[in-house]
Structures are given as structure tokens and as C-alpha cells.
Design a protein around this motif. Structure first.
Motif, PDB file in Angstrom:
ATOM      1  N   LYS A  55      39.422  27.937  34.901  1.00 40.86           N
ATOM      2  CA  LYS A  55      40.313  28.754  35.727  1.00 40.86           C
ATOM      3  C   LYS A  55      39.965  30.227  35.604  1.00 40.86           C
ATOM      4  CE  LYS A  55      45.127  29.711  36.742  1.00 40.86           C
ATOM      5  NZ  LYS A  55      46.511  29.364  36.435  1.00 40.86           N
ATOM      6  N   SER A  56      39.617  30.652  34.378  1.00 42.81           N
ATOM      7  CA  SER A  56      39.238  32.056  34.188  1.00 42.81           C
ATOM      8  C   SER A  56      38.354  32.195  32.960  1.00 42.81           C
ATOM      9  CB  SER A  56      40.470  32.950  34.055  1.00 42.81           C
ATOM     10  OG  SER A  56      41.167  32.662  32.862  1.00 42.81           O
ATOM     11  N   ILE A  57      37.576  33.259  32.961  1.00 42.05           N
ATOM     12  CA  ILE A  57      36.692  33.585  31.852  1.00 42.05           C
ATOM     13  C   ILE A  57      36.836  35.070  31.562  1.00 42.05           C
ATOM     14  CG2 ILE A  57      34.308  33.694  31.028  1.00 42.05           C
ATOM     15  CD1 ILE A  57      33.645  31.468  33.081  1.00 42.05           C
ATOM     16  N   VAL A  58      37.117  35.392  30.306  1.00 36.55           N
ATOM     17  CA  VAL A  58      37.147  36.788  29.865  1.00 36.55           C
ATOM     18  C   VAL A  58      36.056  36.920  28.819  1.00 36.55           C
ATOM     19  CG1 VAL A  58      38.491  38.619  28.789  1.00 36.55           C
ATOM     20  CG2 VAL A  58      39.625  36.973  30.310  1.00 36.55           C
ATOM     21  N   THR A  59      35.028  37.694  29.157  1.00 36.91           N
ATOM     22  CA  THR A  59      33.877  37.832  28.271  1.00 36.91           C
ATOM     23  C   THR A  59      33.992  39.106  27.453  1.00 36.91           C
ATOM     24  OG1 THR A  59      32.514  36.657  29.872  1.00 36.91           O
ATOM     25  CG2 THR A  59      31.359  37.922  28.195  1.00 36.91           C
ATOM     26  N   GLY A  60      33.877  38.952  26.137  1.00 39.57           N
ATOM     27  CA  GLY A  60      33.888  40.096  25.236  1.00 39.57           C
ATOM     28  C   GLY A  60      32.493  40.359  24.696  1.00 39.57           C
ATOM     29  N   MET A  61      32.398  41.194  23.693  1.00 38.81           N
ATOM     30  CA  MET A  61      31.110  41.531  23.107  1.00 38.81           C
ATOM     31  C   MET A  61      30.494  40.340  22.376  1.00 38.81           C
ATOM     32  SD  MET A  61      30.385  44.622  23.921  1.00 38.81           S
ATOM     33  CE  MET A  61      29.099  45.011  22.762  1.00 38.81           C
ATOM     34  N   VAL A  62      31.337  39.536  21.723  1.00 39.28           N
ATOM     35  CA  VAL A  62      30.847  38.413  20.917  1.00 39.28           C
ATOM     36  C   VAL A  62      31.355  37.075  21.437  1.00 39.28           C
ATOM     37  CG1 VAL A  62      30.831  37.395  18.599  1.00 39.28           C
ATOM     38  CG2 VAL A  62      30.699  39.882  18.878  1.00 39.28           C
ATOM     39  N   ASN A  63      32.620  37.025  21.824  1.00 41.70           N
ATOM     40  CA  ASN A  63      33.262  35.776  22.240  1.00 41.70           C
ATOM     41  C   ASN A  63      33.677  35.810  23.699  1.00 41.70           C
ATOM     42  OD1 ASN A  63      33.148  34.553  19.674  1.00 41.70           O
ATOM     43  ND2 ASN A  63      34.969  35.666  19.032  1.00 41.70           N
ATOM     44  N   SER A  64      33.908  34.624  24.250  1.00 39.33           N
ATOM     45  CA  SER A  64      34.452  34.488  25.596  1.00 39.33           C
ATOM     46  C   SER A  64      35.710  33.627  25.522  1.00 39.33           C
ATOM     47  CB  SER A  64      33.446  33.825  26.535  1.00 39.33           C
ATOM     48  OG  SER A  64      32.339  34.656  26.755  1.00 39.33           O
ATOM     49  N   GLU A  65      36.738  34.032  26.264  1.00 35.03           N
ATOM     50  CA  GLU A  65      37.974  33.254  26.369  1.00 35.03           C
ATOM     51  C   GLU A  65      37.889  32.437  27.649  1.00 35.03           C
ATOM     52  OE1 GLU A  65      42.168  34.872  25.679  1.00 35.03           O
ATOM     53  OE2 GLU A  65      42.043  34.672  27.869  1.00 35.03           O
ATOM     54  N   ILE A  66      37.952  31.128  27.489  1.00 35.91           N
ATOM     55  CA  ILE A  66      37.834  30.213  28.620  1.00 35.91           C
ATOM     56  C   ILE A  66      39.172  29.523  28.835  1.00 35.91           C
ATOM     57  CG2 ILE A  66      36.527  28.286  29.594  1.00 35.91           C
ATOM     58  CD1 ILE A  66      34.750  30.702  28.708  1.00 35.91           C
ATOM     59  N   VAL A  67      39.741  29.669  30.025  1.00 37.63           N
ATOM     60  CA  VAL A  67      40.978  28.972  30.361  1.00 37.63           C
ATOM     61  C   VAL A  67      40.606  27.791  31.246  1.00 37.63           C
ATOM     62  CG1 VAL A  67      43.242  29.109  31.477  1.00 37.63           C
ATOM     63  CG2 VAL A  67      42.354  31.076  30.199  1.00 37.63           C
ATOM     64  N   ILE A  68      40.997  26.593  30.789  1.00 33.59           N
ATOM     65  CA  ILE A  68      40.711  25.350  31.506  1.00 33.59           C
ATOM     66  C   ILE A  68      42.023  24.821  32.076  1.00 33.59           C
ATOM     67  CG2 ILE A  68      39.857  22.986  31.287  1.00 33.59           C
ATOM     68  CD1 ILE A  68      38.258  24.045  28.810  1.00 33.59           C
ATOM     69  N   GLU A  69      42.020  24.539  33.370  1.00 35.57           N
ATOM     70  CA  GLU A  69      43.202  23.964  34.009  1.00 35.57           C
ATOM     71  C   GLU A  69      42.996  22.463  34.176  1.00 35.57           C
ATOM     72  OE1 GLU A  69      46.238  24.830  37.689  1.00 35.57           O
ATOM     73  OE2 GLU A  69      44.166  25.475  37.897  1.00 35.57           O
TER      74      GLU A  69
END
Length: 69
Positions: A14-28
Motif C-alpha cells: 500500500k505504501s513505502i517510506v524509504t529511509g537512509m537504512v530501512n524502509s517501512e512497508i505497509v501491506i494491505e
């Protein structure tokens, strides 16, 4: 794909927030429930994740903690 985890849920990114080291992945999930996972940026790139990609959320835990006030 064979996996030892018994808890596998299919959904779409649903969404991806990419940081310097990690990525936050929201799965619907199909019924609308969302699961958020933090994975390395390298893993997200390796999986070629994009919004709308079909993915599996696999999890395995020997314990789950719950707290309340």
C-alpha cells in the motif's frame, strides 16, 4: 517457495517510506487489514517493491507480548 513460517498472508504493498537504512512497508490484506513491516532498504530494493506489488507477509514468533494500562 518453501518457508518454515506457518503464518503467511498475501496482500499488496500500500505504501513505502524509504529511509537512509530501512524502509517501512505497509501491506494491505484482501479484507483491508494493514500490516507494517520494517525491512532494510537493501532488501526492499532487492525485492523490487513498488506500491501495488503483490507480496507475502510471513511471520514466526515464539511469543507475542500484550500490555495494557
Amino acid at each position: 517457495m518453501k518457508l518454515s513460517a506457518r503464518n503467511v498472508l498475501k496482500g499488496k504493498v500500500k505504501s513505502i517510506v524509504t529511509g537512509m537504512v530501512n524502509s517501512e512497508i505497509v501491506i494491505e490484506l484482501p479484507e483491508g487489514t494493514e500490516i507494517t513491516s520494517i525491512i532494510t532498504k537493501t532488501s526492499a530494493e532487492s525485492l523490487d517493491l513498488k506500491v501495488g506489488s503483490e507480496v507475502y507477509a510471513a511471520f514466526k514468533a515464539s511469543s507475542v507480548m500484550v500490555a495494557a494500562d
